[in-house]
Design an enzyme around this catalytic site. Sequence first.
Site, PDB file in Angstrom:
ATOM      1  N   ASP A 182       9.035 -15.978  -2.266  1.00 40.76           N
ATOM      2  CA  ASP A 182       7.892 -15.292  -1.656  1.00 40.76           C
ATOM      3  C   ASP A 182       7.729 -13.877  -2.191  1.00 40.76           C
ATOM      4  O   ASP A 182       6.612 -13.434  -2.506  1.00 40.76           O
ATOM      5  CB  ASP A 182       8.065 -15.249  -0.135  1.00 40.76           C
ATOM      6  CG  ASP A 182       8.020 -16.628   0.494  1.00 40.76           C
ATOM      7  OD1 ASP A 182       7.780 -17.602  -0.245  1.00 40.76           O
ATOM      8  OD2 ASP A 182       8.231 -16.731   1.713  1.00 40.76           O
ATOM      9  N   SER A 188       3.421 -14.183   4.741  1.00 41.90           N
ATOM     10  CA  SER A 188       2.867 -12.954   5.305  1.00 41.90           C
ATOM     11  C   SER A 188       3.924 -11.856   5.403  1.00 41.90           C
ATOM     12  O   SER A 188       3.607 -10.670   5.208  1.00 41.90           O
ATOM     13  CB  SER A 188       2.251 -13.223   6.681  1.00 41.90           C
ATOM     14  OG  SER A 188       3.206 -13.754   7.580  1.00 41.90           O
ATOM     15  N   GLY A 247       2.331 -16.259  10.442  1.00 43.61           N
ATOM     16  CA  GLY A 247       2.999 -17.468  10.897  1.00 43.61           C
ATOM     17  C   GLY A 247       2.456 -18.732  10.283  1.00 43.61           C
ATOM     18  O   GLY A 247       2.730 -19.827  10.765  1.00 43.61           O
ATOM     19  N   GLY A 255       3.058 -19.754   7.128  1.00 42.09           N
ATOM     20  CA  GLY A 255       3.850 -20.231   6.001  1.00 42.09           C
ATOM     21  C   GLY A 255       3.303 -19.784   4.664  1.00 42.09           C
ATOM     22  O   GLY A 255       3.621 -20.358   3.626  1.00 42.09           O
ATOM     23  N   TYR A 283      15.861 -22.627   9.339  1.00 41.67           N
ATOM     24  CA  TYR A 283      16.117 -22.340   7.920  1.00 41.67           C
ATOM     25  C   TYR A 283      17.600 -22.076   7.665  1.00 41.67           C
ATOM     26  O   TYR A 283      18.192 -22.680   6.762  1.00 41.67           O
ATOM     27  CB  TYR A 283      15.246 -21.173   7.453  1.00 41.67           C
ATOM     28  CG  TYR A 283      15.431 -20.820   5.996  1.00 41.67           C
ATOM     29  CD1 TYR A 283      14.619 -21.378   5.018  1.00 41.67           C
ATOM     30  CD2 TYR A 283      16.435 -19.936   5.596  1.00 41.67           C
ATOM     31  CE1 TYR A 283      14.799 -21.064   3.683  1.00 41.67           C
ATOM     32  CE2 TYR A 283      16.618 -19.619   4.270  1.00 41.67           C
ATOM     33  CZ  TYR A 283      15.798 -20.181   3.319  1.00 41.67           C
ATOM     34  OH  TYR A 283      15.985 -19.877   1.993  1.00 41.67           O
TER      35      TYR A 283
END
Length: 264
Positions: A58, A13, A8, A10, A108
């Site tokens: 990511d 993860s 959590g 950012g 988002y």
Amino acid sequence: MASNVPLGGGLSSSASLEVAMYTFLQQICPDDGDLMEKALACQKAEHTFASMPCGIMDQFISVMGQKDHALLIDCRSLEVTPVPLNDPSVVILITNSNVRHTLTGSEYPTRRMQCMEAARVLRKDSLRDASMADLKAVEAHLDKEVYCRARHVISEIKRTTDAAKALKSRDYQEFGKLMVQSHNSLRDDYEVSCSELDELVAAAMDGEGVYGSRMTGGGFGGCTVTLLDAAAVENTIQRIKDTYSGTATFYLAKPSSGAHVLKL
């Protein structure tokens, strides 16, 4: 499973878990080793299982990371360009605010829809194809919030390419300036920052040897990332500890290779 990626925070993860699991499964069921397909499969898992319509950044960095390099990622063509980041005199400091704001999970997707709305009014397939002049020309036809969201995205695209050029030439002053501009845009136009992140950025910047700082990740809590001289790390961490209203956690990071098998 063991991880040193803060949950959590950012710091991707979820992508790191997806890519690590895929890498594990490759050892049982070997595939052709296509890195792009691997990243896209992990992104699909996040879309379909977690119902989060995330971008590809990511997963790409978790798969394609290169030691001593940042990555410039073209999210449309999926082209990846390594950018050297191996100067021992500069350091990347990650500061975890240890704040996790409770969200509905709609932040988002809502911003994504707002950007799509702006692109529709601009008659563009994507905001990637729009300039600030294009946006200004249709300002009267856009909701103020939608306009601000699009202004962030269009300006951030330019900042990203400018930052890659600055990093290649080791112009850390320019790179740091772009980091701060990015944070301000994320705070004011995209509205995904929070008071704690703003506080951490201000504290980091209020001292010698710091080039730039900005929030990272989805926002509303999580971490900041700061570029600074190696000699300034200790004073910067102490300054943040002395002024931050919460309790921060610090990590010194360096660009590393993407997911790979560890021989035990």
